[in-house]
Design a protein around this motif. Sequence first.
Motif, short mmCIF file in Angstrom:
data_model
loop_
_atom_site.label_atom_id
_atom_site.label_comp_id
_atom_site.label_asym_id
_atom_site.label_seq_id
_atom_site.Cartn_x
_atom_site.Cartn_y
_atom_site.Cartn_z
N LEU A 151 0.88 -1.24 -0.05
CA LEU A 151 0.08 -0.05 0.08
C LEU A 151 0.94 1.23 0.15
CD1 LEU A 151 -3.11 -0.59 2.53
CD2 LEU A 151 -3.08 -0.42 0.10
N LYS A 152 1.77 1.26 0.80
CA LYS A 152 2.74 2.43 0.97
C LYS A 152 3.54 2.68 -0.47
CE LYS A 152 4.12 2.40 5.76
NZ LYS A 152 5.36 2.11 6.56
N ARG A 155 0.76 4.16 -2.84
CA ARG A 155 0.36 5.35 -2.45
C ARG A 155 1.99 6.31 -2.80
NH1 ARG A 155 -2.32 5.32 3.36
NH2 ARG A 155 -4.17 4.72 2.43
N ALA A 156 2.95 5.74 -2.83
CA ALA A 156 3.93 6.42 -3.15
C ALA A 156 4.04 6.77 -4.36
CB ALA A 156 5.45 6.02 -2.51
N GLY A 158 1.27 6.72 -6.45
CA GLY A 158 0.31 7.75 -6.66
C GLY A 158 -0.87 6.99 -7.54
N HIS A 159 -0.68 5.73 -7.61
CA HIS A 159 -1.60 5.00 -8.38
C HIS A 159 -2.91 4.54 -7.45
CE1 HIS A 159 1.73 4.94 -10.85
NE2 HIS A 159 1.27 4.02 -11.76
N PHE A 160 -2.77 4.72 -6.19
CA PHE A 160 -3.79 3.89 -5.63
C PHE A 160 -4.37 5.09 -4.90
CE2 PHE A 160 -5.49 1.76 -1.69
CZ PHE A 160 -5.99 0.77 -2.28
N HIS A 161 -5.82 5.24 -5.13
CA HIS A 161 -6.51 6.53 -4.68
C HIS A 161 -7.78 5.74 -3.89
CE1 HIS A 161 -4.12 9.84 -5.65
NE2 HIS A 161 -3.85 9.06 -6.76
N GLN A 163 -10.37 3.60 -1.48
CA GLN A 163 -10.53 3.76 -0.11
C GLN A 163 -9.92 2.54 0.62
OE1 GLN A 163 -14.63 4.62 0.38
NE2 GLN A 163 -14.33 6.62 0.11
N PRO A 164 -9.34 3.03 1.77
CA PRO A 164 -9.03 1.60 2.48
C PRO A 164 -10.15 0.84 2.78
CG PRO A 164 -8.65 3.31 3.71
CD PRO A 164 -9.31 3.99 2.36
N HIS A 170 -9.20 7.99 3.04
CA HIS A 170 -7.70 7.85 3.08
C HIS A 170 -7.07 9.16 2.77
CE1 HIS A 170 -4.05 5.33 3.56
NE2 HIS A 170 -3.52 5.79 2.39
N THR A 171 -6.29 9.64 3.69
CA THR A 171 -5.69 10.93 3.24
C THR A 171 -4.41 10.72 3.04
OG1 THR A 171 -5.36 10.99 5.83
CG2 THR A 171 -6.63 12.80 4.86
#
Length: 171
Positions: A151-152, A155-156, A158-161, A163-164, A170-171
Motif C-alpha cells: 500500500l505504501k 501510494r508513493a 500515486g496509483h492508488f486512491h 478507499q481503504p 484515506h488521506t
Amino acid sequence: MHVVSRRKLKNHILEKEDELSKLNKDIVDLSECKHLQQEQMSRIKELEKEVMEMRAKHSESLQSIKAHFLHEKVHNEKQSRQRVQALAVEASREASRCLVEHTHSIELENRQLRQELLHLIRQTQVLHAHQGELEEQRQQLLRERQYVEDLKRLRAQGHFHAQPPGGGTHT
C-alpha cells in the motif's frame, strides 16, 4: 718246735676262725642284701606292672579323647553345614525381598516417568498447537505487513486512491 708250730697253728686257726666269722658276717650281710634285692626286684615288678597299667589307661584315655574329638569334629562340621545352609536360605530370602523391593521401586519410578512423559507429551502437543497458532499469526502478520508495504509503495507511486477497507477516507 712244736710249741712254735702249735702257736702258729693256733694263730692260723684263729685267723681262719676270724676269717670264717667275717665270711659268716658277710654271708648274713649278703643274705640281707639278697633279701633287699628280692624286695627291690619285687618292687620293680610292681612298678613295671603299674607302668603297664598306666600305659594301658593312658592309651584308653587317648583313644577316648580321640573318639570325643572326632565326635565333636563331626558335630561341629554338621552344625557348620547347618549354619551355612541357614545363612544361604536367609541370603536367598533377603535377595528375593530386595529384588521384590527393587522391582516395586522400578515400577513406581516407571509409573512416575510414564505420568511425567504423558504430561510432557501433552505440553508438547499444547506447545505445537500454540506454535502452529503463532506461525499462523506470524504468516498473517507477514501478509499484513506485505500488504501495508504494498500500500505504501502504491501510494508513493500515486496509483492508488481507493478507499481503504472499512469504508473510511484515506488521506
